[in-house]
Design a protein around this motif. Structure first.
Motif, PDB file in Angstrom:
ATOM      1  N   GLU A 145       9.206   4.747  -8.369  1.00 52.51           N
ATOM      2  CA  GLU A 145       8.899   6.185  -8.349  1.00 52.51           C
ATOM      3  C   GLU A 145       9.621   6.915  -7.223  1.00 52.51           C
ATOM      4  O   GLU A 145       9.783   8.138  -7.270  1.00 52.51           O
ATOM      5  N   ALA A 146      10.073   6.182  -6.203  1.00 52.39           N
ATOM      6  CA  ALA A 146      10.737   6.818  -5.068  1.00 52.39           C
ATOM      7  C   ALA A 146      12.037   7.500  -5.475  1.00 52.39           C
ATOM      8  O   ALA A 146      12.477   8.459  -4.826  1.00 52.39           O
ATOM      9  N   ALA A 147      12.655   7.040  -6.563  1.00 50.28           N
ATOM     10  CA  ALA A 147      13.933   7.622  -6.996  1.00 50.28           C
ATOM     11  C   ALA A 147      13.806   9.110  -7.295  1.00 50.28           C
ATOM     12  O   ALA A 147      14.757   9.874  -7.108  1.00 50.28           O
ATOM     13  N   GLY A 148      12.646   9.535  -7.734  1.00 51.26           N
ATOM     14  CA  GLY A 148      12.450  10.947  -8.069  1.00 51.26           C
ATOM     15  C   GLY A 148      12.540  11.870  -6.872  1.00 51.26           C
ATOM     16  O   GLY A 148      12.777  13.067  -7.033  1.00 51.26           O
ATOM     17  N   TYR A 149      12.357  11.333  -5.671  1.00 51.44           N
ATOM     18  CA  TYR A 149      12.348  12.153  -4.464  1.00 51.44           C
ATOM     19  C   TYR A 149      13.712  12.216  -3.788  1.00 51.44           C
ATOM     20  O   TYR A 149      13.879  12.891  -2.774  1.00 51.44           O
ATOM     21  N   MET A 150      14.692  11.529  -4.363  1.00 52.29           N
ATOM     22  CA  MET A 150      16.026  11.456  -3.773  1.00 52.29           C
ATOM     23  C   MET A 150      16.935  12.557  -4.303  1.00 52.29           C
ATOM     24  O   MET A 150      16.967  12.820  -5.507  1.00 52.29           O
ATOM     25  N   ILE A 151      17.683  13.175  -3.414  1.00 51.23           N
ATOM     26  CA  ILE A 151      18.711  14.149  -3.776  1.00 51.23           C
ATOM     27  C   ILE A 151      20.045  13.589  -3.294  1.00 51.23           C
ATOM     28  O   ILE A 151      20.226  13.352  -2.089  1.00 51.23           O
ATOM     29  N   GLU A 208       0.835  -1.210   0.000  1.00 52.81           N
ATOM     30  CA  GLU A 208       0.000   0.000   0.000  1.00 52.81           C
ATOM     31  C   GLU A 208       0.867   1.256   0.000  1.00 52.81           C
ATOM     32  O   GLU A 208       0.552   2.241  -0.691  1.00 52.81           O
ATOM     33  N   LEU A 209       1.944   1.229   0.757  1.00 52.25           N
ATOM     34  CA  LEU A 209       2.866   2.366   0.794  1.00 52.25           C
ATOM     35  C   LEU A 209       3.453   2.626  -0.586  1.00 52.25           C
ATOM     36  O   LEU A 209       3.457   3.768  -1.079  1.00 52.25           O
ATOM     37  N   VAL A 210       3.935   1.572  -1.223  1.00 47.51           N
ATOM     38  CA  VAL A 210       4.541   1.700  -2.547  1.00 47.51           C
ATOM     39  C   VAL A 210       3.544   2.271  -3.554  1.00 47.51           C
ATOM     40  O   VAL A 210       3.877   3.152  -4.356  1.00 47.51           O
ATOM     41  N   SER A 211       2.312   1.813  -3.488  1.00 52.66           N
ATOM     42  CA  SER A 211       1.303   2.283  -4.445  1.00 52.66           C
ATOM     43  C   SER A 211       0.925   3.746  -4.216  1.00 52.66           C
ATOM     44  O   SER A 211       0.383   4.402  -5.108  1.00 52.66           O
ATOM     45  N   SER A 212       1.225   4.268  -3.019  1.00 50.67           N
ATOM     46  CA  SER A 212       0.878   5.666  -2.719  1.00 50.67           C
ATOM     47  C   SER A 212       1.924   6.651  -3.224  1.00 50.67           C
ATOM     48  O   SER A 212       1.706   7.863  -3.177  1.00 50.67           O
ATOM     49  N   ILE A 213       3.078   6.146  -3.672  1.00 47.42           N
ATOM     50  CA  ILE A 213       4.148   7.033  -4.146  1.00 47.42           C
ATOM     51  C   ILE A 213       3.888   7.384  -5.609  1.00 47.42           C
ATOM     52  O   ILE A 213       3.857   6.520  -6.479  1.00 47.42           O
ATOM     53  N   ALA A 246       9.178   9.461   3.008  1.00 48.56           N
ATOM     54  CA  ALA A 246       9.336  10.819   2.484  1.00 48.56           C
ATOM     55  C   ALA A 246       8.689  10.938   1.108  1.00 48.56           C
ATOM     56  O   ALA A 246       7.952  11.900   0.827  1.00 48.56           O
ATOM     57  N   ALA A 247       8.935   9.960   0.249  1.00 42.97           N
ATOM     58  CA  ALA A 247       8.357   9.995  -1.094  1.00 42.97           C
ATOM     59  C   ALA A 247       6.835   9.947  -1.043  1.00 42.97           C
ATOM     60  O   ALA A 247       6.146  10.666  -1.783  1.00 42.97           O
ATOM     61  N   ALA A 248       6.287   9.113  -0.164  1.00 44.93           N
ATOM     62  CA  ALA A 248       4.831   9.006  -0.044  1.00 44.93           C
ATOM     63  C   ALA A 248       4.209  10.314   0.423  1.00 44.93           C
ATOM     64  O   ALA A 248       3.054  10.616   0.098  1.00 44.93           O
ATOM     65  N   ASN A 249       4.990  11.114   1.180  1.00 45.95           N
ATOM     66  CA  ASN A 249       4.501  12.405   1.681  1.00 45.95           C
ATOM     67  C   ASN A 249       4.957  13.580   0.828  1.00 45.95           C
ATOM     68  O   ASN A 249       4.837  14.723   1.238  1.00 45.95           O
ATOM     69  N   ARG A 250       5.504  13.292  -0.360  1.00 42.97           N
ATOM     70  CA  ARG A 250       5.988  14.321  -1.293  1.00 42.97           C
ATOM     71  C   ARG A 250       6.979  15.263  -0.609  1.00 42.97           C
ATOM     72  O   ARG A 250       6.932  16.491  -0.783  1.00 42.97           O
ATOM     73  N   CYS A 251       7.923  14.669   0.122  1.00 40.20           N
ATOM     74  CA  CYS A 251       9.002  15.424   0.761  1.00 40.20           C
ATOM     75  C   CYS A 251      10.329  15.011   0.141  1.00 40.20           C
ATOM     76  O   CYS A 251      10.558  13.818  -0.076  1.00 40.20           O
ATOM     77  N   LEU A 285      12.857  19.969  -7.000  1.00 42.90           N
ATOM     78  CA  LEU A 285      12.094  20.301  -5.800  1.00 42.90           C
ATOM     79  C   LEU A 285      10.662  20.678  -6.153  1.00 42.90           C
ATOM     80  O   LEU A 285       9.723  20.319  -5.438  1.00 42.90           O
ATOM     81  N   ALA A 286      10.488  21.383  -7.263  1.00 41.44           N
ATOM     82  CA  ALA A 286       9.136  21.720  -7.721  1.00 41.44           C
ATOM     83  C   ALA A 286       8.355  20.457  -8.059  1.00 41.44           C
ATOM     84  O   ALA A 286       7.168  20.329  -7.728  1.00 41.44           O
ATOM     85  N   GLY A 287       9.007  19.521  -8.712  1.00 41.96           N
ATOM     86  CA  GLY A 287       8.353  18.264  -9.045  1.00 41.96           C
ATOM     87  C   GLY A 287       7.955  17.472  -7.814  1.00 41.96           C
ATOM     88  O   GLY A 287       6.917  16.799  -7.796  1.00 41.96           O
ATOM     89  N   ILE A 288       8.795  17.543  -6.779  1.00 42.90           N
ATOM     90  CA  ILE A 288       8.517  16.801  -5.546  1.00 42.90           C
ATOM     91  C   ILE A 288       7.323  17.396  -4.807  1.00 42.90           C
ATOM     92  O   ILE A 288       6.402  16.680  -4.395  1.00 42.90           O
ATOM     93  N   THR A 289       7.335  18.714  -4.630  1.00 47.84           N
ATOM     94  CA  THR A 289       6.313  19.359  -3.803  1.00 47.84           C
ATOM     95  C   THR A 289       5.084  19.814  -4.580  1.00 47.84           C
ATOM     96  O   THR A 289       4.029  20.040  -3.991  1.00 47.84           O
TER      97      THR A 289
END
Length: 358
Positions: free
Chosen positions: A281-287, A7-12, A254-259, A47-51
Motif C-alpha cells: 500500500e505504500a506505493a500509493g503515497y509515492m510521487i 505493526e507499521l506495515v499494517s497501519s498503512i 510518510a505513508a503511515a502518516n498519510r503524507c 494528493l487527495a487520495g493521500i490526504t
C-alpha cells in the motif's frame, strides 16, 4: 524490532477513493477541457487520495538526506574515494550542495542524517543516528546484520514521526554515500530479476572498463550472499546500504502518516522498491519526481508503476530532482484551490451532443 515493522506495515492504509473521486469531479468543473492539464491533474487526484482532502497545501516540506558509507568501495566501484561522503555531509550542513540551493528555491528545509558514515562527525545541525560505521563489503559477505537493517528502517520512521509532530506534511527523499549505486543495483537485480548488466550504471562517472568491473562486483555480491527475495529484510541486509534502509523507513513512515513522499532518483527509488515489497500500500503515497540518467532507473519506475514528472538527464542524487518536483506539487495544489469553475466564472462548459447528432 520486526514486530514494530509488522505493526507499521499494517497501519498503512489504501488511498482515499472517495476523496479522489471528489477531486476528479472538481477538476472537471474547472475552466478547461477535461484532462487538459495532464499529469498535474493526476497528481492533484493522487494528493487527495493521500490526504483525504480535495484541496491541499504543503507549506512545511522536508528533504531527508540520509548519509552512509559502503564497504564495497574497497572493490573500486566508484570514481570518487569513500572520504567524499563525510566531506559532502559538511557541504550539506554548510548549505553549499545542489540540494541546498534547489531546496531554498522550493521553500523546503534540508535535514542531513548520519545513519552510517564511516567517520566521527559533529555539527550542531547534523542529526546523529549512526547505526554502524558504514556497511561491510557485500562482495565478501552480508553488508549488515538483519537487526541493523531493521534499526535503520525504524530510524527513518522515527524521523518522520518527529517531523510530523512539528507540522511537516510532505517529505522528499535524499541520500549521500559513495558506492551506493552499487548497492542499489544489487538490490534492484535481487528484487526484480533484472541482470546486473542492466541494473548497474556509471554512478559517479565510470569509464567502460570500470563499469564492467562494477557489474562483476554486483554479480559476486549476489552469488556470495544469495538473498532471499521473498524476505525484503534479508535482501536489504545482505546487499543494501544503511541510507537506503533509512529512506525505506522515511517512505513507510510518510505513508503511515498519510503524507506524500517525493522520490528522488535511482537510489531513492530502490528504497521505494524495498518499501513497496514490505508494504504494497505504500506505493500509493509515492510521487516519482524525475527520470534519472542512471541506467536501470526507468525499469525501476516501471516496476513500481510510477510515472516520472520530469526528464532532465540528472543523476546527482541528494534529493535534487525531488525538490525540483515540489514546484509541480505546488502547481497542482494551486490549480485545485484557485482556478475558477465554469459556474463561478460564467463560462459555458462542454455540453452533451444533441440527440440527433449522436
Amino acid at each position: 524490532m520486526e514486530q514494530s515493522i509488522v505493526e507499521l506495515v499494517s497501519s498503512i492504509k489504501p488511498l482515499d477513493k472517495v476523496a479522489m473521486a471528489a477531486a476528479e469531479e472538481h477538476l472537471n468543473r474547472l475552466t478547461k477541457p477535461p484532462g487538459s492539464l495532464g499529469k498535474l491533474e493526476a497528481l492533484a487526484v493522487k494528493l487527495a487520495g493521500i490526504t483525504g482532502k480535495v484541496a491541499n497545501a504543503f507549506p512545511q516540506r522536508t528533504v531527508m538526506v540520509m548519509a552512509a558509507d559502503h564497504g564495497v568501495c574497497e572493490e573500486g566501484v566508484s570514481a570518487f574515494p569513500a572520504e567524499v561522503t563525510p566531506q559532502m555531509v559538511h557541504n550539506f550542513l554548510a548549505g553549499g550542495a545542489a540540494v541546498n540551493v534547489l531546496a531554498r528555491q522550493a521553500g523546503a528545509e534540508v535535514l542531513c542524517i548520519d545513519i552510517g558514515v564511516n567517520a566521527e562527525m559533529t555539527h550542531p545541525a547534523l542529526i546523529q543516528r549512526k547505526v554502524r560505521y558504514g556497511t561491510a563489503n557485500m562482495a565478501k559477505g552480508a553488508a549488515m546484520s538483519r537487526e541493523e537493517a531493521e534499526e535503520a528502517i525504524l530510524t527513518g520512521v522515527s524521523l518522520v514521526e518527529e517531523a510530523v509532530s512539528r507540522g511537516v506534511n510532505l517529505f522528499v527523499t535524499g541520500e549521500m554515500g559513495i558506492g551506493n549505486t552499487t548497492a542499489s543495483a544489487a538490490l534492484m537485480s535481487a528484487f526484480t530479476g533484472i541482470s546486473p548488466q542492466e541494473s548497474v550504471g556509471r554512478g559517479t562517472g565510470l569509464n567502460d572498463e570500470r563499469l564492467r568491473h562494477k557489474v562483476d562486483v554486483v554479480k559476486r555480491a549476489l552469488e556470495k550472499n544469495r538473498p532471499n527475495t521473498a524476505d525484503p529484510l534479508d535482501v536489504l541486509a545482505k546487499v543494501g546500504g544503511l541510507e537506503i534502509a533509512g529512506l525505506t523507513g522515511i517512505i513507510l513512515g510518510a505513508a503511515a502518516n498519510r503524507c506524500p513522499v517525493v522520490i528522488d532518483g535511482f537510489i531513492s527509488t530502490v528504497a521505494a522498491l524495498v518499501a513497496r515489497n514490505l508494504a504494497p500500500e505504500a506505493a500509493g503515497y509515492m510521487i516519482a519526481s524525475h527520470l534519472s540518467h542512471e541506467q536501470g532507473h526507468r525499469s525501476l519506475l516501471q516496476e513500481l508503476g510510477l510515472a516520472p514528472m520530469l526528464h532532465l538527464d540528472m543523476r546527482l542524487g541528494e534529493g535534487t530532482g525531488g525538490v525540483l518536483a515540489l514546484h509541480l506539487v505546488d502547481a497542482a495544489c494551486r490549480i485545485m484551490a484557485e482556478m475558477a469553475t465554469f459556474e463561478s466564472a460564467g463560462v459555458s462548459s462542454a455540453s452533451e451532443p444533441k440527440e440527433e447528432n449522436r
